[in-house]
Enzyme design. Structure first.
Site, short mmCIF file in Angstrom:
data_model
loop_
_atom_site.label_atom_id
_atom_site.label_comp_id
_atom_site.label_asym_id
_atom_site.label_seq_id
_atom_site.Cartn_x
_atom_site.Cartn_y
_atom_site.Cartn_z
CE LYS A 13 -2.07 -1.07 3.93
NZ LYS A 13 -1.66 -2.28 4.18
NE ARG A 88 -5.06 0.14 8.32
CZ ARG A 88 -3.73 -0.12 8.19
NH1 ARG A 88 -3.24 -1.13 8.52
NH2 ARG A 88 -2.93 0.74 7.85
NE ARG A 127 8.03 -2.30 6.98
CZ ARG A 127 6.75 -2.12 6.57
NH1 ARG A 127 6.20 -1.28 5.61
NH2 ARG A 127 5.68 -2.38 7.53
NE ARG A 133 6.29 0.00 10.10
CZ ARG A 133 5.53 -0.04 9.39
NH1 ARG A 133 5.52 0.72 8.08
NH2 ARG A 133 4.01 -0.60 9.54
NE ARG A 144 1.70 -4.48 11.09
CZ ARG A 144 3.06 -4.50 10.46
NH1 ARG A 144 4.15 -5.12 10.75
NH2 ARG A 144 2.95 -4.07 9.36
P1 B4P Z 1 3.51 -2.02 2.22
O1 B4P Z 1 2.49 -2.98 2.28
O2 B4P Z 1 3.64 -0.89 1.57
O3 B4P Z 1 3.55 -1.59 3.89
P2 B4P Z 1 2.64 -0.46 4.80
O4 B4P Z 1 2.17 0.47 3.95
O5 B4P Z 1 3.67 0.00 5.63
O6 B4P Z 1 1.59 -1.35 5.13
P3 B4P Z 1 1.06 -1.79 6.99
O7 B4P Z 1 -0.25 -2.16 6.76
O8 B4P Z 1 2.05 -2.60 7.23
O9 B4P Z 1 1.40 -0.54 7.67
P4 B4P Z 1 0.70 0.74 7.98
O10 B4P Z 1 1.45 2.04 7.98
O11 B4P Z 1 -0.49 1.08 7.06
O12 B4P Z 1 4.95 -2.40 2.06
C1 B4P Z 1 5.46 -3.42 3.02
C2 B4P Z 1 6.99 -3.66 2.51
O13 B4P Z 1 7.02 -4.56 1.27
C3 B4P Z 1 7.68 -2.68 2.33
O14 B4P Z 1 9.21 -2.95 2.90
C4 B4P Z 1 8.05 -2.41 0.69
O15 B4P Z 1 9.10 -1.96 0.37
C5 B4P Z 1 7.80 -3.80 0.32
N1 B4P Z 1 7.03 -4.01 -0.93
C6 B4P Z 1 6.05 -3.31 -1.39
N2 B4P Z 1 5.69 -3.89 -2.79
C7 B4P Z 1 6.75 -5.00 -2.93
C8 B4P Z 1 6.82 -5.81 -4.12
N3 B4P Z 1 6.00 -5.58 -5.24
N4 B4P Z 1 7.70 -6.60 -4.06
C9 B4P Z 1 8.65 -6.56 -3.05
N5 B4P Z 1 8.64 -5.87 -1.91
C10 B4P Z 1 7.62 -5.19 -1.88
O16 B4P Z 1 -0.13 0.73 9.48
C11 B4P Z 1 0.80 0.44 10.62
C12 B4P Z 1 -0.13 0.58 11.82
O17 B4P Z 1 -0.67 1.59 12.01
C13 B4P Z 1 -1.20 -0.68 11.86
O18 B4P Z 1 -0.90 -1.90 12.19
C14 B4P Z 1 -2.13 0.21 12.94
O19 B4P Z 1 -1.62 -0.08 14.23
C15 B4P Z 1 -1.81 1.46 12.41
N6 B4P Z 1 -2.96 1.99 11.86
C16 B4P Z 1 -2.90 2.44 10.45
N7 B4P Z 1 -3.93 2.99 9.93
C17 B4P Z 1 -4.87 2.30 10.67
C18 B4P Z 1 -6.48 2.56 10.67
N8 B4P Z 1 -6.98 3.16 9.55
N9 B4P Z 1 -7.12 2.22 11.90
C19 B4P Z 1 -6.48 1.78 13.06
N10 B4P Z 1 -5.19 1.68 13.10
C20 B4P Z 1 -4.41 2.12 11.99
#
Ligand code: B4P
Length: 190
Positions: A13, A88, A127, A133, A144
């Site tokens: 994402k 979410r 990551r 992180r 998660r």
């Molecule tokens: P991403 O999937 O991009 O990770 P993310 O955006 O950080 O999603 P995540 O759900 O983990 O965290 P978020 O910050 O939204 O990428 C993951 C990894 O994969 C990266 O290292 C990337 O480089 C790699 N990658 C991506 N595409 C690739 C590909 N094609 N091939 C290889 N590698 C690839 O949320 C974090 C926390 O915040 C949640 O757990 C929650 O506690 C809180 N939170 C956020 N939104 C919330 C909400 N709406 N409500 C309640 N809590 C919330």
């Protein structure tokens, strides 16, 4: 362009939100990034969010909803926006519906990234090695994924029933996924 980008942790994402926003000249509203910025700055919001995030749990709806409402009413969102990682929960969907009604705007589409479960875990473990992180330990990564399956996966059917859901294959190279997303966006509304 008003979009939601959904998908389990590790689906890509945050990675893809940057590419989409660059292409369409719209801001990304990433709730995870906003929380992390606040955690780093030690703000009251960050202090609240940190405990939940480090355990792999969602930050309470009332905290997250208020934060998104504030962002959506800012002038930079008038031309459009991409919500990365919000909503979410069912409660967040209801609240977002109300925010959009208040702003008198509608969503163009909800993109959901479908990525193989094994790849999700592997990406986050990779990551963890590079970024360190706090929520990327194996135990929290698995929690998660459970929270996503329990609280967020049902939202896919909800948006599908509204006819605005587009599924995108999230496997493979980052630029290949980006190309698929651009194709999916180009088809929206046709
Ligand atoms: P991403 O999937 O991009 O990770 P993310 O955006 O950080 O999603 P995540 O759900 O983990 O965290 P978020 O910050 O939204 O990428 C993951 C990894 O994969 C990266 O290292 C990337 O480089 C790699 N990658 C991506 N595409 C690739 C590909 N094609 N091939 C290889 N590698 C690839 O949320 C974090 C926390 O915040 C949640 O757990 C929650 O506690 C809180 N939170 C956020 N939104 C919330 C909400 N709406 N409500 C309640 N809590 C919330």
């Amino acid at each position: 362009m008003r979009l939601i980008l959904m998908g389990p942790p590790g689906a890509g994402k945050g990675t893809q939100a940057a590419a989409v926003c660059h292409r369409y000249g719209i801001p990304a509203i990433s709730t995870g990034d906003i929380f992390r910025t606040n955690v780093s700055a030690g703000t009251p919001l960050g202090v609240t969010a940190q405990t939940y995030m480090n355990a792999g749990e969602y930050v309470p709806d009332e905290v997250t909803n208020a934060m998104v409402r504030d962002r959506l009413t800012q002038p930079e969102c008038r031309r459009g926006f991409l919500l990365d990682g919000y909503p979410r929960t069912v409660e967040q969907v209801k609240e977002l519906d109300q925010m959009l009604a208040d702003l008198q705007v509608q969503l163009n589409g909800v993109l959901v990234l479908n990525t193989d479960p094994a790849a999700l875990i592997q990406r986050l473990l990779d990551r963890a090695r590079t970024e360190g992180r706090a929520d990327d330990t194996e135990e929290v990564i698995r929690r998660r994924q459970e929270v996503y399956a329990d609280q967020t996966a049902p939202l896919v059917s909800e948006y599908n029933a509204r006819g605005i859901l587009v599924s995108v294959n999230g496997n493979g190279r980052v630029d290949h996924v980006t190309d698929r997303i651009h194709t999916a966006i180009a088809r929206l509304g046709r």
